[in-house]
Write a protein that holds these residues in place. Sequence first.
Motif, PDB file in Angstrom:
ATOM      1  N   LYS A 125       0.943  -1.182  -0.034  1.00  0.00           N
ATOM      2  CA  LYS A 125       0.024  -0.043   0.059  1.00  0.00           C
ATOM      3  C   LYS A 125       0.760   1.280  -0.037  1.00  0.00           C
ATOM      4  O   LYS A 125       0.405   2.422  -0.208  1.00  0.00           O
ATOM      5  N   LEU A 126       2.096   1.148   0.193  1.00  0.00           N
ATOM      6  CA  LEU A 126       2.963   2.334   0.438  1.00  0.00           C
ATOM      7  C   LEU A 126       3.533   2.926  -0.889  1.00  0.00           C
ATOM      8  O   LEU A 126       3.796   2.256  -1.745  1.00  0.00           O
ATOM      9  N   ASN A 127       3.642   4.207  -1.012  1.00  0.00           N
ATOM     10  CA  ASN A 127       4.049   4.939  -2.134  1.00  0.00           C
ATOM     11  C   ASN A 127       5.607   4.994  -1.825  1.00  0.00           C
ATOM     12  O   ASN A 127       5.742   5.760  -0.918  1.00  0.00           O
ATOM     13  N   ILE A 128       6.491   4.521  -2.269  1.00  0.00           N
ATOM     14  CA  ILE A 128       7.677   4.320  -2.074  1.00  0.00           C
ATOM     15  C   ILE A 128       8.559   5.584  -2.275  1.00  0.00           C
ATOM     16  O   ILE A 128       9.599   6.107  -1.487  1.00  0.00           O
ATOM     17  N   LYS A 129       8.196   6.306  -3.453  1.00  0.00           N
ATOM     18  CA  LYS A 129       8.731   7.518  -3.473  1.00  0.00           C
ATOM     19  C   LYS A 129       8.544   8.717  -2.428  1.00  0.00           C
ATOM     20  O   LYS A 129       9.317   9.199  -1.771  1.00  0.00           O
ATOM     21  N   TYR A 130       7.182   8.712  -1.528  1.00  0.00           N
ATOM     22  CA  TYR A 130       6.890   9.566  -0.588  1.00  0.00           C
ATOM     23  C   TYR A 130       7.593   9.013   0.803  1.00  0.00           C
ATOM     24  O   TYR A 130       7.814   9.637   1.519  1.00  0.00           O
ATOM     25  N   LEU A 131       7.510   7.743   0.790  1.00  0.00           N
ATOM     26  CA  LEU A 131       7.833   7.055   1.909  1.00  0.00           C
ATOM     27  C   LEU A 131       9.618   7.408   2.106  1.00  0.00           C
ATOM     28  O   LEU A 131      10.173   7.737   3.040  1.00  0.00           O
ATOM     29  N   TYR A 132      10.297   7.457   0.881  1.00  0.00           N
ATOM     30  CA  TYR A 132      11.846   7.749   0.783  1.00  0.00           C
ATOM     31  C   TYR A 132      11.810   9.344   1.272  1.00  0.00           C
ATOM     32  O   TYR A 132      12.788   9.725   1.989  1.00  0.00           O
ATOM     33  N   GLU A 133      11.143  10.171   0.745  1.00  0.00           N
ATOM     34  CA  GLU A 133      11.051  11.482   1.078  1.00  0.00           C
ATOM     35  C   GLU A 133      10.859  11.918   2.461  1.00  0.00           C
ATOM     36  O   GLU A 133      11.695  12.496   3.029  1.00  0.00           O
TER      37      GLU A 133
END
Length: 354
Positions: A125-133
Amino acid sequence: MNKEWSEKIKRIQVLLDKETTYKDAIELLIEFRKEMFEQISQIVNGYPAKAFYQMPFANTEGYHSKTLAYSIWHIFRIEDIVAHSLIAGDEQILMTGDYQKKIGSPIITTGNELQGQEIAEFSKKLNIKYLYEYAREVMLSTNSILLNLEYSQMKTRYSVEDKDKLASIGCVSPNENAIWLIDYWCNKDIRGLIKMPFSRHWSMHIEAMKRIKNKLCKNVRKGVDPVAYCGLSCNHCFLGEWCGSCRTEYNVCSFATIYEDRRCPNMVCCMDKKIDGCYECSDLENCTKGFYMPDNDGAASAKAQAMFIRKYGKKAFLKTHDKLHERYDFSKTQEILGQDVYEGFKLLEKEYSN
């Protein structure tokens, strides 16, 4: 744990204990965190979305039994909570940056309560781009907090009220696998928190992430041609544990990661020409695309290898590489083949004929 990392942690812990070396400890810690975070950056920038919710070590014991996405979430949720709700006494980055919505996370907790398949489903479910940000912003905010702490604050301890506050904001699940965290954090002073959530905790989970990505790369490379489009041998590349090769989705070659689709110019050109690799191209000697760019330190050695493949074939090429690695200690082929295409080609021929 990585021996080098373990030694750095020990060094930081020793320096933290003395007022005369405290600032040195903080500077060393921030530099170490930068080094560890680079490992996360390489994974995020190099692997496809599906890599982040796979569990190659499912049903085993240890941090590596999780997913890449869960590991990033867990590391930085704990740091965000401890750094802001406990030490700084301000609002967490998850809230100030509206990151729960951006990331698409159904929870705001550390994730300790999740088990088995729940971890995989959560990770999907996680958006990796924003998780990294989010992870990067948490790291930088914590670094700022660390730089502004004084040695006199190192023995600051926490009260029952602090425990109640953490419980009330809902960032730690009441589940038995998670609720212990509140006591664990609040029973430490600030120095103890620096030693664990901000350093050792990172190293343990990032080491686990490295094991996960190594296994994913190993799995995806099974049965895949080990010769790259440009002529390099993926079996003998110094990025071998990181990269699934340019013939898979797990391509972290230096000339792939600078492109959004992770396809280097050599790959694109070969596909456009419908050829297996640069070694089948009539313009090989004059090519300056991708890995063959003149200012690339490895251009000459890569082209020499492609020329060797064209003349002797892949099987002979891989065997020659095996022999080179038995004879010499090197990680990058240019260390042996040098910066002259034709001299490098002659060296390969000589090794092949021996």
